[in-house]
Structure formats: structure tokens, C-alpha cells
Design a protein around this motif. Structure first.
Motif, short mmCIF file in Angstrom:
data_model
loop_
_atom_site.label_atom_id
_atom_site.label_comp_id
_atom_site.label_asym_id
_atom_site.label_seq_id
_atom_site.Cartn_x
_atom_site.Cartn_y
_atom_site.Cartn_z
N ILE A 1 -26.74 8.34 12.78
CA ILE A 1 -27.92 7.55 13.09
C ILE A 1 -27.45 6.11 13.28
O ILE A 1 -26.48 5.67 12.64
N GLY A 2 -28.11 5.38 14.15
CA GLY A 2 -27.68 4.01 14.35
C GLY A 2 -28.43 3.32 15.46
O GLY A 2 -29.42 3.84 16.00
N THR A 3 -27.96 2.13 15.79
CA THR A 3 -28.55 1.32 16.85
C THR A 3 -27.72 1.49 18.13
O THR A 3 -26.95 2.42 18.24
N ARG A 4 -27.86 0.58 19.09
CA ARG A 4 -27.36 0.74 20.46
C ARG A 4 -25.99 1.39 20.59
O ARG A 4 -25.83 2.40 21.25
N ALA A 5 -24.97 0.78 19.98
CA ALA A 5 -23.60 1.24 20.20
C ALA A 5 -23.36 2.64 19.65
O ALA A 5 -22.39 3.30 20.05
N ALA A 6 -24.22 3.12 18.76
CA ALA A 6 -24.06 4.48 18.21
C ALA A 6 -24.21 5.55 19.28
O ALA A 6 -23.82 6.70 19.07
N ALA A 7 -24.76 5.19 20.45
CA ALA A 7 -24.94 6.17 21.52
C ALA A 7 -23.61 6.75 21.98
O ALA A 7 -23.58 7.83 22.59
N PHE A 8 -22.50 6.05 21.70
CA PHE A 8 -21.18 6.52 22.13
C PHE A 8 -20.40 7.19 20.99
O PHE A 8 -19.21 7.49 21.16
N ALA A 9 -21.01 7.42 19.83
CA ALA A 9 -20.30 7.98 18.68
C ALA A 9 -19.68 9.33 19.04
O ALA A 9 -20.34 10.17 19.68
N PRO A 10 -18.43 9.59 18.64
CA PRO A 10 -17.72 10.82 19.03
C PRO A 10 -18.11 12.03 18.19
O PRO A 10 -17.28 12.62 17.48
N VAL A 11 -19.37 12.43 18.25
CA VAL A 11 -19.88 13.54 17.45
C VAL A 11 -19.30 14.86 17.96
O VAL A 11 -19.30 15.12 19.17
N HIS A 12 -18.81 15.69 17.04
CA HIS A 12 -18.26 16.98 17.43
C HIS A 12 -19.39 17.97 17.73
O HIS A 12 -20.42 17.98 17.05
N ASP A 13 -19.18 18.84 18.71
CA ASP A 13 -20.13 19.92 19.04
C ASP A 13 -21.55 19.38 19.14
O ASP A 13 -22.48 19.90 18.49
N LEU A 14 -21.75 18.39 19.93
CA LEU A 14 -23.04 17.72 20.01
C LEU A 14 -24.13 18.68 20.47
O LEU A 14 -24.01 19.33 21.51
N GLY A 15 -25.19 18.77 19.68
CA GLY A 15 -26.30 19.67 20.01
C GLY A 15 -27.62 18.98 20.24
O GLY A 15 -28.55 19.57 20.80
N LEU A 16 -27.75 17.69 19.80
CA LEU A 16 -29.01 16.96 19.95
C LEU A 16 -28.72 15.48 20.08
O LEU A 16 -27.97 14.91 19.29
N VAL A 17 -29.32 14.85 21.10
CA VAL A 17 -29.34 13.39 21.20
C VAL A 17 -30.80 12.97 21.26
O VAL A 17 -31.60 13.56 21.97
N ALA A 18 -31.15 11.97 20.47
CA ALA A 18 -32.55 11.54 20.37
C ALA A 18 -32.62 10.03 20.39
O ALA A 18 -31.74 9.34 19.86
#
Length: 677
Positions: free
Chosen positions: A252-269
Motif C-alpha cells: 500500500i502506498g502513494t504515487r511511487a508505489a505504483a511501480f513496486a516490484p510485487v511478485h505474481d501480481l493479481g490486483l492493482v487498485a
């Protein structure tokens, strides 16, 4: 054959490293090849940070590929050193950064500066490379999503590993497990239960705090991290490394978190897509909603954009079928929405006379008095300060400084009017309107501090809290109190507010931007949604004939209707988002040269050059190059939305051409500028 044998049989990485060098110059926005010395061979892995010799200087960069043979003819310069063998630039983030740069006519270096945080060596060494596998997460109950007919079905698709895209219109007046942070937490837990990660982006740190508490209550501690600008370098980099190394899968986070290297990404909100905090103020000036949509399309993750209002960007996707609306049914919405009334309408003017349209009308006073019996009352004021702007009392012409033409305001009680830009004091007795000659002043809008003084005198015995720039409150209690807040700074009341007063509606509708009706409605709905279910909301100062659709949308609690209406009008007029616009900013002569150099699409329409409002770039734009170049004019280039790619290619080529020629007159480029219209 054992694992060790398999390792020994793997081909060695190629002796050539393809490197993205951190340089803002557009004509150098490509990879460069370097040879890999033997001593750096093991550490120079794809994604690693390196130092290279470039144009006579040492610059930072990232290895993006190891190659067997160079594509460049000639001798290769060796890598100087590997800063860290940590593969911080993942292939997914690299592809996303390239897509964002292309979409907004920016450079990859600009995006990577935001996507990958600065290295913190201590954090890198302190965090374990591996961690025990976390306990599986059971599929949560729908919770707040049960109030929306399409909600449970959307959650089932997320849990099954599908990628449904939804536009969620959140119900107002929710609390506890039914509030929007709890709903987003359930969505993230649903993705996690299917073995996939989740990324939730919100406008500011107060929203992150609420979401953090909701996720901790649902998942327990240690199952997610937060990425915000207010974290220290070590804390932020440690949290980012936990995501990169797979310790956690929820961010969870603000603007720059949109680029976080999440593994096996299943949801972006994304929550509250219309908030301007989600628009990056530095090059390439991207919007988080667009970044998440690009990421969802590339990874197959589910996409959720939620809020009380609806932006035009979301409305475009809804009408195109790219987003499916997730709304409550009419009876549920009617029971949850506040009772909105307009001060000065109906019998108010006949009964109250001129006070019906005062700064705080009689109806607002009565509602506040009754509501203070059992809890706090919220008063939203569209401006901070005391009297943020002054105008002529006769013709309403705004007062301007005689030295710099800046806006004149009163900063405190009994203080003399002064210029906001240069600080020059304007004697009240020496004022003379340049339009009509009157020497009388009036307040164009009353600020939060002046409103707090007025209300404090009218309701003695009740505490008055103010929340605005520099002193933002996160929460208030259940006790009776008056809370004066500017838009976006409204604290959350324990149990909700017993009434909400929205003052100076005309000031919100009079914003000098094309999105003024939508932005006004978004501000009003965000404040009104903090009221308890069925409680009163009074809109004060609404104009009688201007921008009435926004007022009607608030009364009906129907932001989708206003967004659809605005979009239809934009299509008729050829305005964004029905058209795509690029803004070029610079000196007049530089802009004329740039237009001659640009290979624009045949359908492009050039508007300008025209002087910038205020004689320079917008303050806080983050465009240092434009400021150094003495930019005082701008040009708009408009094309149909279908030719977005052609426009961005033309802008990229123009930037590269001028950069290669080392033009001294800088021309900055912004695609889809939010504050131009």
C-alpha cells in the motif's frame, strides 16, 4: 542429475552488458553496451546497479541484459564497478517504465528515478535474502462488497486468478468493516488467498494510515508493507526490498508505489482517481491511474478504481467497456446517502432575507446548532488562511499588486492587505479600482481561519478545530465540536459527523480549470461521505445559474451522471479526453522553432504560442529545465484520441532532435497536462 549439476550446466552470462544510463537527455534514451570485466562477471546480473564511464563522466545505470556478442561495432568500454548485485530493476518494472515513458513522451531515466528508490546499503545487508513461507490466507468473506450486487462476483473472479477490471462507486457514510479501507483490504486479501499479490495506491499518507489499519486487522502484522514519501531512506528501502525479495506480496502506498516490484501480481487498485495528488508533478508527469492500467494489461492482474466521485478518465473506460461499474442498487444508495439541501433555495430567501445567501446562511446555522447536540460538525471551506483574495466591492474585479500583478489578500485579523507573490503591503485607504475607480474592498472568499473565528463566536462553549495546510488533523473524536477544514484535509470523525456544511460553493465551481464541475463535486462528496448515514449536508453559496449540473449531481448523489454529461460535451467540443493534447512550454522564438522542427500528425491542430498565465511556468511544476530556460509562452498541440501514439512519437522525436543539437533554449513537453485547461 542434482541441483548442483544443473547449476554447473547452465550457460554462463554473455560478456556484454546492455546498460540503461541515468541521463535525462532525450537523444540518449536507449541502452548502451559495455564489456564485463572478469572480476565483475558474477555481480553484473540483469537488474543490478552499475557505474559506467559515459561521455567523460561516471554515471549510474542499470544492467538490463547480458549478451553474447555486441550489437555495436568497435571496442567496448568496460563497466567501472557494480554498485550492488541486487537485481533491483525487474523485467516487469523495466517494461512498465518504458511503456509509461512512451505514453507521456518522457525518457526511461525519468521514470526509473521514480520507480527504483535510492540504494541504502545498511538496509540491503540487514534484510534476510529469504524468509519462511507465509501461512496461506483463507478467502475472506465479501464484507462491505455484499452491499454491491456485482461485488461478490468480482471477488470470486479475483480469487480464481482472473483479471476483471471494475469502476467502484463507494457508498458514503460507511464505518468500520463497511468503510472503503475495509473493502480494499478484503479485495487485497482475496487476491492473496489465490496466491497472488496486491498493490493498492491512495492519494496521501492519511489514506495509507486508514488502509494500513484495515489490512492489519484483516491479515495481521507483517503481511503487507507501506511505501510513502514520509518514510526515512532506510525504512522505505527496507520495505521496498521486502517486496522485491518476496517477503510480502501486498503493498500500500502513494504515487511511487505504483511501480513496486510485487511478485505474481493479481490486483492493482487506485482510490479517488480524480485527486491531483495521484498526478506526478515531475517529468514525465504521468498519472497513477494510467500506470496501473498499463500494469494490469501487461500482467493480467485485476484492476480496481474506486471513489465517491468519478473522473472523466474512468468514465471513458466505463463507456468503452474496459471497466465494469460496481455500484449499489438504488434503495441501498438512498438509505446511505446524506440528505443534501441547498441554502438560499425555496422559502429560505423569503424567510431569512439577505442572510439566506450570507457566507454562513441561516439554514446552515440552524443545522449546525441542532447537530452539535450529539457529535461533531464538519465545515468545509474552499480556501485556507484568513481572506485568501480581495476584490473591488463595486465591480468585483480582483485586486492585483501594482508592482508584480500578484493576488492581494489579508493574512490575519486586522492585518493590512498584502501581495501573495512579493509581499508588498497595499494600504486599504489608498486602493483605487483600475476598472471602475471605486476605493472599497471586499473579500472574494473567506478562508478557514476567518471562518473558525466567526463560528467560534457564534457557538461559544464548543471547541473549534482547524485542519488545513501545515496543520492537518487525521481524526477527531465523538464529542461535540466544530471542525473547519479545507478540501482534502477533512479529518475522519469517530462514528461520523452529525452534519456537514459546504461553504462558498461558487469558489469551488469557479476554479480556472476545465474540470472545475467534476473537481467541485469530488470535493463535496468526499466531505459529505464523512457524515453519518442519513445526516444533513448543507451546500452554501451555490450560484443560481452557473454549473448547476454539479449541484444536481450532489443532491442526487450521482457522480456517474455528471461524468457522462461532461464527457459528451467534451466530445462535441473536441476537448480532452475526447482529444489528446501536448503542451510545449518555452520562449516564443524557441516554440516557433520547435514547431518547425516537429513532424506532427496531419490531423494535429496547433494552438498558440500564447503567454503563460502569470508570465511563467506553474509554480511547483517540477520542471526545472523550463524554469532555467525562461519559459514565458506555451503551445498546445491537439489530435484526436485515436492518434495518441502518433502525437507522443512526434514529441519524443522533437525532444531527441533538440537535445542532440544542444539547443540552449529549452522547450519542455507535457502530454495530457491536467492544469492547462
Amino acid at each position: 542429475m542434482g541441483d548442483d549439476d544443473e547449476t554447473t550446466q547452465r550457460p554462463a552470462p554473455g560478456p556484454v552488458a546492455a546498460v540503461v544510463v541515468e541521463t535525462p537527455l532525450a537523444h540518449l534514451d536507449r541502452v548502451f553496451e559495455y564489456s564485463v570485466p572478469t572480476e565483475l562477471d558474477a555481480d553484473a546480473v540483469p537488474g543490478a546497479r552499475v557505474r559506467v564511464r559515459f561521455s567523460g563522466r561516471e554515471l549510474d545505470g542499470f544492467v538490463v541484459e547480458r549478451r553474447e556478442a555486441p550489437q555495436h561495432d568497435g571496442r567496448l568500454t568496460p563497466l567501472r564497478r557494480v554498485v550492488s548485485a541486487e537485481p533491483v530493476l525487474t523485467p516487469e518494472v523495466l517494461a512498465l517504465s518504458r511503456a509509461v515513458a512512451d505514453r507521456y513522451a518522457g525518457t526511461l531515466s525519468d521514470v526509473l528515478r521514480l520507480a527504483v528508490p535510492k540504494r541504502h546499503a545498511t538496509a540491503e545487508k540487514a534484510l534476510a535474502l529469504e524468509c519462511p513461507a507465509p501461512e496461506p490466507v483463507p478467502t475472506p468473506d465479501p464484507g462491505a462488497w455484499a452491499a454491491y450486487p456485482a461485488g461478490p462476483a468480482w471477488l470470486r473472479r479475483v480469487a480464481a486468478g482472473e483479471g476483471p477490471a471494475a469502476a467502484w462507486s463507494a457508498l458514503p457514510g460507511r464505518s468500520g468493516d463497511a468503510d472503503w479501507p475495509a473493502a480494499l483490504a478484503v479485495a487485497a486479501a482475496t487476491a492473496l488467498s489465490g496466491g497472488r499479490g496486491a498493490l493498492l495506491v491512495v492519494p496521501d499518507h492519511r489514506d495509507v494510515d486508514r488502509l494500513d489499519a484495515a489490512l492489519t486487522a484483516l491479515l495481521g502484522k507483517g503481511r503487507h508493507v507501506r511505501l510513502t514519501a514520509d518514510q526515512g531512506p532506510q525504512a522505505r528501502y527496507t520495505a521496498w526490498l521486502k517486496v522485491l525479495r518476496g517477503h510480502v506480496k501486498v503493498v500500500i502506498g502513494t504515487r511511487a508505489a505504483a511501480f513496486a516490484p510485487v511478485h505474481d501480481l493479481g490486483l492493482v487498485a487506485c482510490w479517488d482517481d480524480g485527486d491531483d495528488l495521484l498526478a506526478e508533478p515531475r517529468a514525465p508527469y504521468h498519472h497513477v491511474g494510467v500506470v496501473l492500467a498499463l500494469r494490469a494489461a501487461a500482467t493480467g492482474a485485476a484492476l480496481l478504481t474506486g471513489g465517491f466521485g468519478r473522473s472523466l478518465r474512468v468514465q471513458v473506460d466505463v463507456e468503452a467497456g474496459a471497466l465494469v461499474p460496481v455500484d449499489a442498487d438504488a434503495p441501498t444508495l438512498r438509505s446511505a446517502a446524506p440528505r443534501v439541501t441547498i441554502a438560499g433555495e425555496g422559502a429560505d430567501e423569503e424567510r431569512d432575507g439577505p442572510s439566506a445567501r450570507a457566507h454562513i446562511p441561516s439554514r446552515a446555522w440552524r443545522v449546525a446548532k441542532d447537530a452539535l447536540v450529539d457529535g461533531p460538525v464538519l465545515v468545509q471551506v474552499p480556501r485556507r488562511g484568513y481572506q485568501p483574495s480581495l476584490s473591488c466591492a463595486e465591480c468585483r474585479t480582483p485586486v492585483r499588486c501594482g508592482r508584480c500583478q500578484g493576488p492581494v489578500a489579508v493574512g490575519a485579523s486586522k492585518a493590512a492587505p498584502a501581495c501573495h507573490w512579493c509581499g508588498l503591503t497595499i494600504p486599504a485607504h489608498g486602493f483605487s479600482c483600475g476598472h471602475c475607480g471605486s476605493n472599497r474592498l471586499r473579500s472574494s472568499v473567506t478562508g478557514a481561519r476567518r471562518t473558525a473565528e466567526e463560528i467560534g463566536r457564534a457557538f461559544p462553549g464548543f471547541p473549534v478545530h482547524t485542519s488545513g495546510s501545515g496543520e492537518v488533523l487525521s481524526t477527531v473524536g465523538r464529542e461535540s465540536a466544530l471542525v473547519i477544514a479545507t478540501p482534502g484535509a477533512e479529518p475522519v470523525a469517530d462514528g461520523g459527523y452529525t452534519a456537514v456544511l459546504l461553504l462558498d460553493a461558487w469558489a469551488s465551481l469557479d476554479l480556472p480549470v476545465l474540470d472545475a464541475p467534476l473537481e467541485a463535486l469530488r470535493r463535496w462528496m468526499a466531505a459529505s461521505a464523512l457524515a453519518r448515514e442519513g445526516r444533513a449536508v448543507v451546500l452554501c453559496g451555490a450560484p443560481e445559474a452557473v454549473a448547476l449540473p454539479a449541484v444536481e449531481a450532489l443532491v442526487r448523489w450521482d457522480p456517474a451522471w455528471l461524468a457522462a454529461r461532461e464527457l459528451a460535451e467534451r466530445r462535441e467540443l473536441g476537448l480532452p479526453p475526447a482529444a489528446r493534447v501536448a503542451q510545449l512550454t518555452g520562449g516564443r522564438r524557441a516554440l516557433e522553432e520547435a514547431l518547425d522542427q516537429a513532424d506532427l500528425p496531419p490531423s494535429a491542430q496547433v494552438l498558440g504560442p500564447v503567454p503563460l498565465v502569470g508570465g511563467g511556468v506553474r509554480r511547483g511544476s517540477g520542471d526545472g529545465e523550463a524554469e532555467r530556460g525562461g519559459a514565458d509562452h506555451h503551445v498546445l498541440v491537439r489530435v484526436p484520441a485515436a492518434e495518441t501514439a502518433a502525437l507522443t512519437r512526434a514529441m519524443l522525436a522533437l525532444k531527441a532532435f533538440r537535445s542532440a543539437r544542444k539547443e540552449t533554449d529549452v522547450v519542455s513537453v507535457r502530454v495530457d497536462p491536467l492544469d492547462t485547461f
